[in-house]
Design a protein around this motif. Structure first.
Motif, PDB file in Angstrom:
ATOM      1  N   GLU A  88       0.908  -1.024   0.182  1.00  0.00           N
ATOM      2  CA  GLU A  88       0.032  -0.083   0.020  1.00  0.00           C
ATOM      3  C   GLU A  88       0.793   1.350   0.206  1.00  0.00           C
ATOM      4  OE1 GLU A  88      -2.542   0.329   3.375  1.00  0.00           O
ATOM      5  OE2 GLU A  88      -1.399  -0.370   4.588  1.00  0.00           O
ATOM      6  N   ILE A  89       2.053   1.180   0.599  1.00  0.00           N
ATOM      7  CA  ILE A  89       3.043   2.300   0.696  1.00  0.00           C
ATOM      8  C   ILE A  89       3.541   2.503  -0.693  1.00  0.00           C
ATOM      9  CG2 ILE A  89       4.792   3.371   1.777  1.00  0.00           C
ATOM     10  CD1 ILE A  89       4.077   2.314   4.523  1.00  0.00           C
ATOM     11  N   LEU A  90       3.948   1.519  -1.197  1.00  0.00           N
ATOM     12  CA  LEU A  90       4.563   1.672  -2.516  1.00  0.00           C
ATOM     13  C   LEU A  90       3.875   1.938  -3.580  1.00  0.00           C
ATOM     14  CD1 LEU A  90       7.016  -1.648  -2.836  1.00  0.00           C
ATOM     15  CD2 LEU A  90       7.440   0.902  -2.340  1.00  0.00           C
ATOM     16  N   ALA A  91       2.323   1.732  -3.401  1.00  0.00           N
ATOM     17  CA  ALA A  91       1.317   2.211  -4.649  1.00  0.00           C
ATOM     18  C   ALA A  91       0.942   3.660  -4.418  1.00  0.00           C
ATOM     19  CB  ALA A  91       0.047   1.277  -4.111  1.00  0.00           C
ATOM     20  N   VAL A  92       0.911   4.233  -3.129  1.00  0.00           N
ATOM     21  CA  VAL A  92       0.931   5.729  -2.982  1.00  0.00           C
ATOM     22  C   VAL A  92       2.056   6.375  -3.365  1.00  0.00           C
ATOM     23  CG1 VAL A  92       1.553   5.998  -0.645  1.00  0.00           C
ATOM     24  CG2 VAL A  92      -0.293   7.202  -1.465  1.00  0.00           C
ATOM     25  N   MET A 158      -4.874  15.125  -4.222  1.00  0.00           N
ATOM     26  CA  MET A 158      -5.643  15.120  -3.112  1.00  0.00           C
ATOM     27  C   MET A 158      -6.040  13.954  -2.686  1.00  0.00           C
ATOM     28  SD  MET A 158      -7.892  18.860  -4.000  1.00  0.00           S
ATOM     29  CE  MET A 158      -9.557  17.923  -3.873  1.00  0.00           C
ATOM     30  N   ARG A 159      -6.279  12.798  -3.785  1.00  0.00           N
ATOM     31  CA  ARG A 159      -6.695  11.501  -3.476  1.00  0.00           C
ATOM     32  C   ARG A 159      -5.291  10.847  -2.769  1.00  0.00           C
ATOM     33  NH1 ARG A 159     -10.227  12.134  -7.587  1.00  0.00           N
ATOM     34  NH2 ARG A 159      -8.929  11.743  -9.505  1.00  0.00           N
ATOM     35  N   ILE A 160      -4.213  11.168  -3.271  1.00  0.00           N
ATOM     36  CA  ILE A 160      -2.895  10.597  -2.776  1.00  0.00           C
ATOM     37  C   ILE A 160      -2.700  11.137  -1.174  1.00  0.00           C
ATOM     38  CG2 ILE A 160      -0.378  10.746  -2.822  1.00  0.00           C
ATOM     39  CD1 ILE A 160      -0.717  11.078  -6.045  1.00  0.00           C
ATOM     40  N   ASN A 161      -3.022  12.120  -0.996  1.00  0.00           N
ATOM     41  CA  ASN A 161      -3.052  12.999   0.184  1.00  0.00           C
ATOM     42  C   ASN A 161      -4.066  12.067   1.279  1.00  0.00           C
ATOM     43  OD1 ASN A 161      -4.060  14.717   2.427  1.00  0.00           O
ATOM     44  ND2 ASN A 161      -2.949  16.375   1.690  1.00  0.00           N
ATOM     45  N   LYS A 162      -5.282  11.863   0.730  1.00  0.00           N
ATOM     46  CA  LYS A 162      -6.147  11.173   1.619  1.00  0.00           C
ATOM     47  C   LYS A 162      -5.622   9.639   1.685  1.00  0.00           C
ATOM     48  CE  LYS A 162      -9.935  13.777   0.476  1.00  0.00           C
ATOM     49  NZ  LYS A 162     -11.325  13.841  -0.290  1.00  0.00           N
ATOM     50  N   GLY A 163      -5.081   9.155   0.841  1.00  0.00           N
ATOM     51  CA  GLY A 163      -4.341   7.606   0.906  1.00  0.00           C
ATOM     52  C   GLY A 163      -3.487   7.653   2.113  1.00  0.00           C
ATOM     53  N   ILE A 164      -2.517   8.473   2.039  1.00  0.00           N
ATOM     54  CA  ILE A 164      -1.546   8.742   2.934  1.00  0.00           C
ATOM     55  C   ILE A 164      -1.899   8.596   4.464  1.00  0.00           C
ATOM     56  CG2 ILE A 164       0.586   9.984   3.781  1.00  0.00           C
ATOM     57  CD1 ILE A 164       1.201  10.555   0.799  1.00  0.00           C
ATOM     58  N   TRP A 165      -3.083   9.792   4.657  1.00  0.00           N
ATOM     59  CA  TRP A 165      -3.494   9.722   5.901  1.00  0.00           C
ATOM     60  C   TRP A 165      -4.448   8.519   6.306  1.00  0.00           C
ATOM     61  CZ3 TRP A 165      -2.231  12.680   9.408  1.00  0.00           C
ATOM     62  CH2 TRP A 165      -1.783  14.073   9.175  1.00  0.00           C
ATOM     63  N   ALA A 166      -4.875   7.754   5.416  1.00  0.00           N
ATOM     64  CA  ALA A 166      -5.246   6.498   5.670  1.00  0.00           C
ATOM     65  C   ALA A 166      -4.325   5.409   6.249  1.00  0.00           C
ATOM     66  CB  ALA A 166      -6.091   5.878   4.771  1.00  0.00           C
ATOM     67  N   ILE A 167      -3.393   5.420   5.535  1.00  0.00           N
ATOM     68  CA  ILE A 167      -2.331   4.499   5.756  1.00  0.00           C
ATOM     69  C   ILE A 167      -1.670   4.934   7.187  1.00  0.00           C
ATOM     70  CG2 ILE A 167       0.163   3.865   5.433  1.00  0.00           C
ATOM     71  CD1 ILE A 167      -0.575   4.164   2.353  1.00  0.00           C
ATOM     72  N   VAL A 168      -1.479   6.388   7.458  1.00  0.00           N
ATOM     73  CA  VAL A 168      -0.760   6.708   8.813  1.00  0.00           C
ATOM     74  C   VAL A 168      -1.685   6.216  10.019  1.00  0.00           C
ATOM     75  CG1 VAL A 168      -0.599   8.707  10.052  1.00  0.00           C
ATOM     76  CG2 VAL A 168       0.459   8.439   7.871  1.00  0.00           C
ATOM     77  N   GLU A 169      -3.063   6.346   9.638  1.00  0.00           N
ATOM     78  CA  GLU A 169      -4.160   6.109  10.809  1.00  0.00           C
ATOM     79  C   GLU A 169      -4.330   4.609  11.020  1.00  0.00           C
ATOM     80  OE1 GLU A 169      -7.944   8.203   9.923  1.00  0.00           O
ATOM     81  OE2 GLU A 169      -6.843  10.106  10.065  1.00  0.00           O
ATOM     82  N   ARG A 170      -4.219   3.827   9.793  1.00  0.00           N
ATOM     83  CA  ARG A 170      -4.720   2.405   9.762  1.00  0.00           C
ATOM     84  C   ARG A 170      -3.493   1.640  10.519  1.00  0.00           C
ATOM     85  NH1 ARG A 170      -6.656   2.000   5.350  1.00  0.00           N
ATOM     86  NH2 ARG A 170      -4.787   2.174   4.199  1.00  0.00           N
ATOM     87  N   HIS A 171      -2.228   2.236  10.525  1.00  0.00           N
ATOM     88  CA  HIS A 171      -1.111   1.701  11.195  1.00  0.00           C
ATOM     89  C   HIS A 171      -0.553   2.513  12.161  1.00  0.00           C
ATOM     90  CE1 HIS A 171      -1.083  -1.001   7.741  1.00  0.00           C
ATOM     91  NE2 HIS A 171      -1.015  -0.078   6.993  1.00  0.00           N
ATOM     92  N   SER A 172      -1.374   3.333  12.603  1.00  0.00           N
ATOM     93  CA  SER A 172      -0.991   4.157  13.843  1.00  0.00           C
ATOM     94  C   SER A 172       0.416   4.782  13.957  1.00  0.00           C
ATOM     95  CB  SER A 172      -1.016   3.113  15.243  1.00  0.00           C
ATOM     96  OG  SER A 172      -2.458   2.849  15.092  1.00  0.00           O
ATOM     97  N   PHE A 173       0.812   5.352  12.693  1.00  0.00           N
ATOM     98  CA  PHE A 173       2.236   5.814  12.465  1.00  0.00           C
ATOM     99  C   PHE A 173       2.281   7.276  13.404  1.00  0.00           C
ATOM    100  CE2 PHE A 173       3.273   4.350   8.163  1.00  0.00           C
ATOM    101  CZ  PHE A 173       3.558   3.067   8.635  1.00  0.00           C
ATOM    102  N   PRO A 174       3.380   7.728  13.880  1.00  0.00           N
ATOM    103  CA  PRO A 174       3.441   8.819  14.820  1.00  0.00           C
ATOM    104  C   PRO A 174       3.077  10.017  14.271  1.00  0.00           C
ATOM    105  CG  PRO A 174       5.342   7.593  14.937  1.00  0.00           C
ATOM    106  CD  PRO A 174       4.750   6.951  13.841  1.00  0.00           C
TER     107      PRO A 174
END
Length: 175
Positions: A88-92, A158-174
Motif C-alpha cells: 500500500e505504501i509503494l502504491a501511494v 488530493m486522493r493521494i493525500n487522503k490515501g497517505i492519511w489512511a495509511i498513517v491512521e490504519r498503522h498508527s504511525f506517529p
C-alpha cells in the motif's frame, strides 16, 4: 445611452479572467503538492520507527522530492515491513511519483502571457541533450486541454493525500 468604452472593457476583462484562472490553478497545484509531499514525514516516522520531530529532520535534510519518495520506498521495502503495508505504501508513492512530473514542469518553468492575458505558454528551464546538439527552453501552450490536465492532477494529488492519511491512521504511525 450606452457607454462607448463598456464593450472594450468587457472584452479586456474576459481574457484577464483566463490569466487569473491559470495562476489560480498553478497555485492550487503547488499548494496541494506541498501539503501532500509533507505527509511523507508521517510515513518516514512510521517506517523508520522514529518520532515525528526526527522524521521532520530527515525529511528536511533530503532536498528533493525524488530523494524523499525513494527513502520512503526503501524503508517500505525493508524485510521488517509487513508485505501488505509495503504494497500500500509503494502504491501511494508510485502515484505521487507520477504526479511529480507535471508539478515539476509548472514549478520550474517561465510563464509567458500575451498582452491580453488570454494566450499563455510555458518555457521549460531544462537542457535536453542529444548525440550532437542541445536544446533548451521548450515552449508549450497552456490550452484548455492542459488546464484540464492540471485540474485532474490536483484531484489525483488530493486522493493521494487522503490515501497517505489512511495509511498513517490504519498503522498508527506517529503524528
Amino acid at each position: 445611452m450606452s457607454d462607448p468604452d463598456g464593450g472594450a472593457r468587457q472584452r479586456q476583462a474576459a481574457p484577464m479572467k483566463r490569466f487569473h484562472e491559470i495562476l489560480l490553478l498553478i497555485g492550487q497545484l503547488n499548494y496541494t503538492w506541498t501539503n501532500t509531499e509533507s505527509l511523507l514525514i508521517y510515513l518516514i516516522a512510521g517506517l523508520a520507527n522514529v518520532d515525528k520531530e526526527t522524521a521532520v529532520i530527515i525529511f528536511l535534510t533530503l532536498n528533493t522530492t525524488r530523494a524523499r519518495i525513494e527513502l520512503v520506498e526503501r524503508l517500505a521495502k525493508m524485510a521488517k515491513t509487513p508485505s501488505d503495508r509495503r504494497q500500500e505504501i509503494l502504491a501511494v508513492t508510485q502515484q505521487l511519483g507520477k504526479q511529480a512530473k507535471l508539478r515539476n514542469k509548472y514549478s520550474h518553468c517561465i510563464y509567458s502571457f500575451d498582452e491580453t492575458g488570454d494566450q499563455a505558454s510555458t518555457q521549460l528551464m531544462a537542457i535536453f541533450d542529444s548525440k550532437e546538439t542541445i536544446k533548451y527552453g521548450k515552449i508549450e501552450q497552456i490550452d484548455d486541454a492542459e488546464l484540464a490536465r492540471i485540474s485532474e492532477a490536483i484531484d489525483q494529488i488530493m486522493r493521494i493525500n487522503k490515501g497517505i492519511w489512511a495509511i498513517v491512521e490504519r498503522h498508527s504511525f506517529p503524528r
